[in-house]
Write an enzyme that holds these catalytic residues in place. Structure first.
Site, PDB file in Angstrom:
ATOM      1  N   TYR A   1      -2.258  -0.264  10.601  1.00  0.00           N
ATOM      2  CA  TYR A   1      -2.209  -0.703   9.096  1.00  0.00           C
ATOM      3  C   TYR A   1      -0.759  -0.358   8.569  1.00  0.00           C
ATOM      4  O   TYR A   1      -0.205  -1.064   7.714  1.00  0.00           O
ATOM      5  CB  TYR A   1      -3.375  -0.127   8.460  1.00  0.00           C
ATOM      6  CG  TYR A   1      -3.356  -0.502   6.932  1.00  0.00           C
ATOM      7  CD1 TYR A   1      -3.898  -1.609   6.514  1.00  0.00           C
ATOM      8  CD2 TYR A   1      -3.238   0.425   6.063  1.00  0.00           C
ATOM      9  CE1 TYR A   1      -4.409  -2.085   5.357  1.00  0.00           C
ATOM     10  CE2 TYR A   1      -3.314   0.199   4.547  1.00  0.00           C
ATOM     11  CZ  TYR A   1      -4.033  -1.096   4.241  1.00  0.00           C
ATOM     12  OH  TYR A   1      -4.075  -1.369   2.963  1.00  0.00           O
TER      13      TYR A   1
ATOM     14  N   SER B   1       1.011  -1.219   0.033  1.00  0.00           N
ATOM     15  CA  SER B   1      -0.102   0.144  -0.176  1.00  0.00           C
ATOM     16  C   SER B   1       0.815   1.329  -0.033  1.00  0.00           C
ATOM     17  O   SER B   1       1.943   1.067   0.413  1.00  0.00           O
ATOM     18  CB  SER B   1      -0.809  -0.031   1.207  1.00  0.00           C
ATOM     19  OG  SER B   1      -1.370   1.204   1.427  1.00  0.00           O
TER      20      SER B   1
HETATM   21  N1  LIG Z   1      -8.639  -0.488  -0.872  1.00  0.00           N
HETATM   22  C1  LIG Z   1      -7.663   0.458  -0.759  1.00  0.00           C
HETATM   23  O1  LIG Z   1      -7.867   1.408  -0.780  1.00  0.00           O
HETATM   24  C2  LIG Z   1      -6.155  -0.437  -0.635  1.00  0.00           C
HETATM   25  C3  LIG Z   1      -5.023   0.267  -1.160  1.00  0.00           C
HETATM   26  C4  LIG Z   1      -3.840   0.046  -1.093  1.00  0.00           C
HETATM   27  C5  LIG Z   1      -3.466  -1.225  -0.747  1.00  0.00           C
HETATM   28  N2  LIG Z   1      -4.770  -2.246  -0.549  1.00  0.00           N
HETATM   29  C6  LIG Z   1      -4.530  -3.610  -0.247  1.00  0.00           C
HETATM   30  O2  LIG Z   1      -5.082  -4.473  -1.114  1.00  0.00           O
HETATM   31  C7  LIG Z   1      -5.251  -5.661  -0.565  1.00  0.00           C
HETATM   32  C8  LIG Z   1      -6.861  -6.119  -0.731  1.00  0.00           C
HETATM   33  O3  LIG Z   1      -7.735  -5.041  -0.190  1.00  0.00           O
HETATM   34  P1  LIG Z   1      -9.068  -4.570  -0.736  1.00  0.00           P
HETATM   35  O4  LIG Z   1      -9.271  -3.249  -0.819  1.00  0.00           O
HETATM   36  O5  LIG Z   1      -9.345  -5.517  -1.848  1.00  0.00           O
HETATM   37  O6  LIG Z   1      -9.983  -5.287   0.461  1.00  0.00           O
HETATM   38  P2  LIG Z   1     -11.211  -6.247   0.395  1.00  0.00           P
HETATM   39  O7  LIG Z   1     -12.107  -5.865  -0.522  1.00  0.00           O
HETATM   40  O8  LIG Z   1     -11.647  -5.974   1.849  1.00  0.00           O
HETATM   41  O9  LIG Z   1     -10.436  -7.774   0.362  1.00  0.00           O
HETATM   42  C9  LIG Z   1      -9.899  -8.205   1.504  1.00  0.00           C
HETATM   43  C10 LIG Z   1      -9.555  -9.789   1.158  1.00  0.00           C
HETATM   44  O10 LIG Z   1      -8.900 -10.333   2.001  1.00  0.00           O
HETATM   45  C11 LIG Z   1      -9.080 -11.471   2.583  1.00  0.00           C
HETATM   46  N3  LIG Z   1      -8.849 -11.793   3.766  1.00  0.00           N
HETATM   47  C12 LIG Z   1      -8.879 -10.908   4.959  1.00  0.00           C
HETATM   48  N4  LIG Z   1      -8.287 -11.469   6.145  1.00  0.00           N
HETATM   49  C13 LIG Z   1      -8.107 -12.806   5.363  1.00  0.00           C
HETATM   50  C14 LIG Z   1      -7.489 -13.935   6.318  1.00  0.00           C
HETATM   51  N5  LIG Z   1      -7.147 -13.853   7.550  1.00  0.00           N
HETATM   52  N6  LIG Z   1      -7.202 -15.106   5.413  1.00  0.00           N
HETATM   53  C15 LIG Z   1      -7.378 -15.061   4.307  1.00  0.00           C
HETATM   54  N7  LIG Z   1      -7.945 -13.943   3.321  1.00  0.00           N
HETATM   55  C16 LIG Z   1      -8.129 -12.996   4.120  1.00  0.00           C
HETATM   56  C17 LIG Z   1     -10.939 -11.255   2.047  1.00  0.00           C
HETATM   57  O11 LIG Z   1     -11.207 -12.480   2.244  1.00  0.00           O
HETATM   58  P3  LIG Z   1     -12.016 -13.388   3.280  1.00  0.00           P
HETATM   59  O12 LIG Z   1     -13.042 -12.434   4.178  1.00  0.00           O
HETATM   60  O13 LIG Z   1     -13.150 -14.099   2.287  1.00  0.00           O
HETATM   61  O14 LIG Z   1     -11.086 -13.981   3.931  1.00  0.00           O
HETATM   62  C18 LIG Z   1     -10.658 -10.404   1.220  1.00  0.00           C
HETATM   63  O15 LIG Z   1     -10.936 -11.357   0.043  1.00  0.00           O
HETATM   64  C19 LIG Z   1      -5.118  -5.595   0.958  1.00  0.00           C
HETATM   65  O16 LIG Z   1      -3.910  -5.964   1.331  1.00  0.00           O
HETATM   66  C20 LIG Z   1      -5.075  -4.204   1.372  1.00  0.00           C
HETATM   67  O17 LIG Z   1      -4.286  -3.893   2.093  1.00  0.00           O
HETATM   68  C21 LIG Z   1      -5.989  -1.899  -0.475  1.00  0.00           C
END
Ligand SMILES: NC(=O)c1ccc[n+]([C@@H]2O[C@H](COP(=O)([O-])OP(=O)(O)OC[C@H]3O[C@@H](n4cnc5c(N)ncnc54)[C@H](OP(=O)(O)O)[C@@H]3O)[C@@H](O)[C@H]2O)c1
Length: 235
Positions: free
Chosen positions: A151, A138
């Protein structure tokens, strides 16, 4: 089945039940890669791609990570393994009010989970003579966001881990990338105290496009770090 060099490529995507992981998995399936969908919620994984195999797995459980990798290895033994670590947890708010469970979860999923999946897959990659790891980190790995202490700390730790992994294994045909997106419109933002305007954010599909480009990129180069920002920058 997509081909990298002369070898078939198969991709393990964590966090495949939502957001960036889901969009990446769908784009990779669309590009003809074999994809193993990893996450805790089976229904969410099935919704991502009904035709792809799934591994119900909590990435903070190392044994579960090993089972997921073994499943992919059994399915695609002779392939070029690729791991996309997109599983992540976020809870923003003042640190002194943050429940300890939320601090623990973010470190467990964002840092330990990323490390556990890499630890589980590397023996296969070494045996296969190469592989690729893309850790979805991130902008918070390097930028200071008040209210995002657990985070940011977990993502900064994961960045240093990713840099070390890249240096440690680059001589063995394993390419490692730290992908650092800025704010992206996904369910991660639901219920958060801090809410940038969604219209200004990257789409999950844009980040997924960058992931597919990295997977497709020729083996004669490595993208060590990629900072992918929405046009307005830090939101
Ligand atoms: N959205 C943003 O602004 C942003 C920006 C930069 C980076 N990111 C990063 O991008 C990645 C994806 O985030 P997103 O925005 O797509 O969030 P999201 O829509 O909330 O998805 C998070 C995913 O992580 C999985 N997850 C959470 N805890 C888990 C665990 N203990 N074991 C296995 N899977 C787990 C969830 O699946 P289940 O609930 O099915 O387990 C879900 O598929 C993350 O690492 C986040 O930090 C996001």
């Amino acid at each position: 089945m997509a081909i990298i060099g002369l070898m078939k490529a198969s991709v393990i995507v964590t966090g495949a039940s939502s957001g960036i992981g889901r969009a990446a998995a769908q784009a990779l399936v669309e590009a003809d890669y074999d994809v193993l969908l990893v996450g805790r919620r089976e229904a969410g994984l099935r919704e991502t791609s009904g035709a792809s195999p799934i591994a119900v797995c909590d990435v903070s459980d190392f044994s579960a990570c090993c089972r997921a990798v073994e499943q992919a290895r059994e399915l695609w033994r002779d392939s070029h393994p690729v791991l996309v670590n997109s599983a992540g947890a976020a809870a923003f708010g003042p640190f002194h009010e943050t429940p300890v469970e939320q601090i623990e979860e973010q470190v467990k999923v964002n840092l330990l989970g990323t490390m556990f999946m890499c630890r589980a897959v590397l023996p296969w990659m070494l045996e296969a003579g190469g592989g690729q790891i893309i850790n979805v980190l991130s902008i918070a790995s390097t930028h200071v966001f008040p209210g995002g202490s657990a985070y940011g700390a977990s993502k900064a730790g994961a960045l240093m881990f990713t840099r070390i992994l890249a240096a440690e294994y680059r001589g063995q045909g394993i390419r490692v990338t730290a992908l650092m997106p800025g704010s992206t419109a996904t369910p991660l933002w639901e219920g958060q105290a801090f809410q940038p305007d969604r219209a200004d954010m990257l789409s999950a599909e844009a980040v997924a496009g960058a992931i597919v480009d990295l997977v497709k990129s020729p083996k004669d180069r490595n993208v060590d770090e990629l900072l992918l920002m929405p046009p307005k920058g830090v939101l």
